[in-house]
Design an enzyme around this catalytic site. Sequence first.
Site, PDB file in Angstrom:
ATOM      1  N   SER A  78       0.814  -1.229   0.000  1.00 31.37           N
ATOM      2  CA  SER A  78       0.000   0.000   0.000  1.00 31.37           C
ATOM      3  C   SER A  78       0.837   1.264   0.000  1.00 31.37           C
ATOM      4  CB  SER A  78      -0.898   0.015   1.249  1.00 31.37           C
ATOM      5  OG  SER A  78      -1.737  -1.090   1.239  1.00 31.37           O
ATOM      6  N   THR A  80       4.125   1.141   1.782  1.00 30.41           N
ATOM      7  CA  THR A  80       4.982   1.035   2.980  1.00 30.41           C
ATOM      8  C   THR A  80       6.402   1.518   2.687  1.00 30.41           C
ATOM      9  OG1 THR A  80       3.781  -1.052   3.282  1.00 30.41           O
ATOM     10  CG2 THR A  80       5.538  -0.559   4.859  1.00 30.41           C
ATOM     11  N   HIS A 140       2.254  -4.400   9.867  1.00 28.19           N
ATOM     12  CA  HIS A 140       1.031  -4.617   9.071  1.00 28.19           C
ATOM     13  C   HIS A 140      -0.151  -4.975   9.975  1.00 28.19           C
ATOM     14  CE1 HIS A 140       3.101  -4.296   5.316  1.00 28.19           C
ATOM     15  NE2 HIS A 140       3.687  -5.469   5.341  1.00 28.19           N
ATOM     16  N   SER A 170      -0.897  -5.429  -6.985  1.00 27.63           N
ATOM     17  CA  SER A 170       0.490  -5.262  -6.549  1.00 27.63           C
ATOM     18  C   SER A 170       0.940  -6.478  -5.734  1.00 27.63           C
ATOM     19  CB  SER A 170       0.598  -3.982  -5.710  1.00 27.63           C
ATOM     20  OG  SER A 170       1.912  -3.797  -5.261  1.00 27.63           O
ATOM     21  N   TYR A 229      -2.296   6.397  -0.699  1.00 26.73           N
ATOM     22  CA  TYR A 229      -1.243   6.318  -1.727  1.00 26.73           C
ATOM     23  C   TYR A 229      -1.572   7.272  -2.885  1.00 26.73           C
ATOM     24  CZ  TYR A 229       1.802   3.984  -5.197  1.00 26.73           C
ATOM     25  OH  TYR A 229       2.743   3.702  -6.156  1.00 26.73           O
TER      26      TYR A 229
HETATM   27  P1  A3P Z   1       3.069  -1.567  -7.640  1.00 26.34           P
HETATM   28  O1  A3P Z   1       3.223  -3.043  -7.462  1.00 26.34           O
HETATM   29  O2  A3P Z   1       1.662  -1.183  -8.014  1.00 26.34           O
HETATM   30  O3  A3P Z   1       4.055  -0.967  -8.542  1.00 26.34           O
HETATM   31  P2  A3P Z   1       4.741  -1.667  -0.321  1.00 26.34           P
HETATM   32  O4  A3P Z   1       5.837  -0.697  -0.239  1.00 26.34           O
HETATM   33  O5  A3P Z   1       3.660  -1.437   0.688  1.00 26.34           O
HETATM   34  O6  A3P Z   1       5.227  -3.055  -0.359  1.00 26.34           O
HETATM   35  O7  A3P Z   1       3.997  -1.367  -1.702  1.00 26.34           O
HETATM   36  C1  A3P Z   1       4.652  -1.616  -2.925  1.00 26.34           C
HETATM   37  C2  A3P Z   1       3.976  -0.793  -3.976  1.00 26.34           C
HETATM   38  O8  A3P Z   1       4.386   0.567  -3.830  1.00 26.34           O
HETATM   39  C3  A3P Z   1       4.403  -1.227  -5.368  1.00 26.34           C
HETATM   40  O9  A3P Z   1       3.309  -0.901  -6.216  1.00 26.34           O
HETATM   41  C4  A3P Z   1       5.596  -0.331  -5.607  1.00 26.34           C
HETATM   42  O10 A3P Z   1       5.947  -0.167  -6.951  1.00 26.34           O
HETATM   43  C5  A3P Z   1       5.102   0.971  -4.997  1.00 26.34           C
HETATM   44  N1  A3P Z   1       6.207   1.852  -4.577  1.00 26.34           N
HETATM   45  C6  A3P Z   1       7.356   1.522  -3.964  1.00 26.34           C
HETATM   46  N2  A3P Z   1       8.110   2.595  -3.752  1.00 26.34           N
HETATM   47  C7  A3P Z   1       7.426   3.648  -4.244  1.00 26.34           C
HETATM   48  C8  A3P Z   1       7.701   5.047  -4.324  1.00 26.34           C
HETATM   49  N3  A3P Z   1       8.841   5.567  -3.877  1.00 26.34           N
HETATM   50  N4  A3P Z   1       6.770   5.833  -4.895  1.00 26.34           N
HETATM   51  C9  A3P Z   1       5.609   5.330  -5.357  1.00 26.34           C
HETATM   52  N5  A3P Z   1       5.305   4.016  -5.326  1.00 26.34           N
HETATM   53  C10 A3P Z   1       6.193   3.178  -4.764  1.00 26.34           C
END
Ligand code: A3P
Length: 331
Positions: A78, A80, A140, A170, A229
């Site tokens: 989401s 993180t 989480h 995702s 997000y």
């Molecule tokens: P997608 O799979 O849609 O690309 P988490 O960090 O909670 O594990 O979530 C991962 C999701 O956040 C992934 O989404 C990832 O690409 C996106 N994400 C990770 N770093 C990011 C950033 N700096 N800015 C925007 N989205 C990011």
Amino acid sequence: MEKKEEPECSCAEVDDSSKDEFQELLRTLEQRVNWDGLPLVKYCGCWLLVMLFRPIIAAQNHFKAKDTDIILTTMPKSGTTWLKALTFSIANRNVFPIDQSPLLTSNPHMLVPFLELNIYKEQDNPDLETIPSPRIFSTHMHFKMLPDSIRETDCRIIYICRNPLDQLVSHIHFSSQNNFGKDADPVAIDEAFDMFCQGINSFGPFWDHVLGYWNAHLENPGKVLFLKYEDLKEDITSQVKKIAEFMGFPFSLEEEEQGMIDQISGLCSFESLSNLTVNKRGDINGILKNSSFFRKGQVGDWTNYLTPAMAERIKKLMDSKFEGSGLMFNT
Ligand code: A3P
């Protein structure tokens, strides 16, 4: 063995010091295999990864929050990683100049640990007293499962969530990139979707997770900051300002004029972090690829994987689950 009635969130009363007692409790609880092949257990109405059940109980029993702590809370996938990078940079902007930020050489998850995936997975009762303030941790866990001290002290909680369609898509990619459930039968996306709608997924039900933090935010906005997000994607500058103020580290006028907010937003952007060598190559404990935390970073990618009928089903679910709460998602 007969399944026990779920405890009414008396989670903190479970004794994690006796392995036998713990295993016995686990045996009495409902278990399922997640759509990615990882075993889940239902506890206090929440579906937890079995491998994290004991660390969660240990965290509930032993974690002592301090007033100065910042706790980042999320459903997986989401935002993180993004939130960890931003809060770490905001809190440490006077310690590390941007061009010497530890984020340039370390994945954000190495700088801000998870309570259940890192700290209490490694030890049942680690000494966290020596970590300098402000300590930033993430989890989480659902709001109702948080260690009591998080709710009882003046520490601050920052929650970020994401529209359920993108969150699920995702997660499906993340599981497959890290080869979860390699020994399990592959599950079609519509089956994963169906389980998600029933609330069966890691840290699900999605609705309860989000509503728990939403209601806590409404009750005490100074304690729980509620972020989406999609809002960060739309206007990172105002969101970074809001996060810094909430953390108790507002930007001074001078910092704003010097472009500090843009520098932090730029360093923590998807483009910047995903292109760093550390995030292209490394892994976490040999299990999770650093690159798997950076896929597309877009809003609306679900349209490439889910049908309009699936979107309609989620929309109806959101309408009914969030009715009267004032909460809604732009998908
Ligand atoms: P997608 O799979 O849609 O690309 P988490 O960090 O909670 O594990 O979530 C991962 C999701 O956040 C992934 O989404 C990832 O690409 C996106 N994400 C990770 N770093 C990011 C950033 N700096 N800015 C925007 N989205 C990011």
